[in-house]
Write an enzyme that holds these catalytic residues in place. Structure first.
Site, short mmCIF file in Angstrom:
data_model
loop_
_atom_site.label_atom_id
_atom_site.label_comp_id
_atom_site.label_asym_id
_atom_site.label_seq_id
_atom_site.Cartn_x
_atom_site.Cartn_y
_atom_site.Cartn_z
N GLU A 188 -28.74 -82.10 31.39
CA GLU A 188 -28.48 -83.26 30.81
C GLU A 188 -28.45 -82.90 29.61
O GLU A 188 -28.31 -82.22 28.72
CB GLU A 188 -29.91 -83.70 30.88
CG GLU A 188 -30.93 -84.17 31.14
CD GLU A 188 -32.25 -84.48 31.79
OE1 GLU A 188 -32.70 -83.69 30.79
OE2 GLU A 188 -32.74 -84.68 32.87
N TYR B 140 -18.64 -79.37 30.84
CA TYR B 140 -18.83 -79.37 32.61
C TYR B 140 -18.63 -80.03 34.02
O TYR B 140 -18.46 -79.66 34.86
CB TYR B 140 -20.76 -80.25 32.43
CG TYR B 140 -21.78 -79.58 31.60
CD1 TYR B 140 -22.22 -77.87 32.69
CD2 TYR B 140 -22.33 -80.22 30.41
CE1 TYR B 140 -23.31 -77.42 31.60
CE2 TYR B 140 -23.10 -78.81 29.95
CZ TYR B 140 -23.60 -77.21 30.59
OH TYR B 140 -24.40 -76.93 29.63
#
Ligand SMILES: CC(C)(COP(=O)(O)OP(=O)(O)OC[C@H]1O[C@@H](n2cnc3c(N)ncnc32)[C@H](O)[C@@H]1OP(=O)(O)O)[C@@H](O)C(=O)NCCC(=O)NCCS
Length: 138
Positions: free
Chosen positions: A90, A102
């Protein structure tokens, strides 16, 4: 190092200590052997076929040199060795650098947790990637 890494989860020493002894914890640090300084670290956990990246930070003077990419790859390899298939994490919605990072590593946005973070209150964006493949999960 945590103070230098805005965007990393603000964990206390006690938070880290409680996880270090827990089953499936993956904790890797990258140290500058010459300057004897901490360059970065990653903390994750692999349980029941799932892995989660709980925290990741690289000191500002070591960024954009591929250090976090290598830390994630090493953590995923350890997660795979512990039987993990998927890796989740997260990120704060406003953390554009981490989200770009990411995405560059093949993580795919899989949903949101509204108002998940505090100080300030903000949504969490969830990302997922296959541990096994070099790219995103099918
Ligand atoms: C996110 C973070 C860990 C990236 O560390 P890093 O070692 O600089 O990342 P890498 O050098 O391995 O970058 C790999 C790729 O990610 C992307 N990327 C990394 N930083 C980026 C930036 N500032 N802007 C855009 N893309 C970026 C690029 O595609 C990069 O590849 P490239 O340099 O060949 O273009 C680092 O910026 C950091 O510690 N941020 C503060 C803490 C944080 O937000 N942690 C995440 C919480 S989950």
């Amino acid at each position: 190092m945590q103070g230098e890494a805005e965007g990393a989860a603000p964990w206390s020493a006690a938070d880290y200590a409680s996880l270090l002894g827990a089953e499936g914890t993956v904790f890797l640090v990258a140290q500058d052997a010459i300057l004897e300084r901490l360059g970065g670290f990653i903390l994750g956990r692999a349980i029941a076929g799932e892995m989660e990246i709980l925290n990741l930070a690289v000191a500002p003077s070591y960024r954009r040199q591929g250090l976090a990419r290598r830390l994630v790859a090493a953590a995923l390899a350890r997660g795979q060795a512990q039987g993990a298939v998927h890796c989740w994490l997260e990120v704060r919605e406003s953390n554009g650098v981490a989200r770009a990072f990411y995405r560059a590593l093949g993580f795919v946005e899989r949903g949101r947790r509204p108002r998940y973070y505090r100080d300030p209150v903000e949504d969490a964006v969830m990302y997922e990637r296959s541990v096994l493949a070099a790219g995103p999960a099918p």
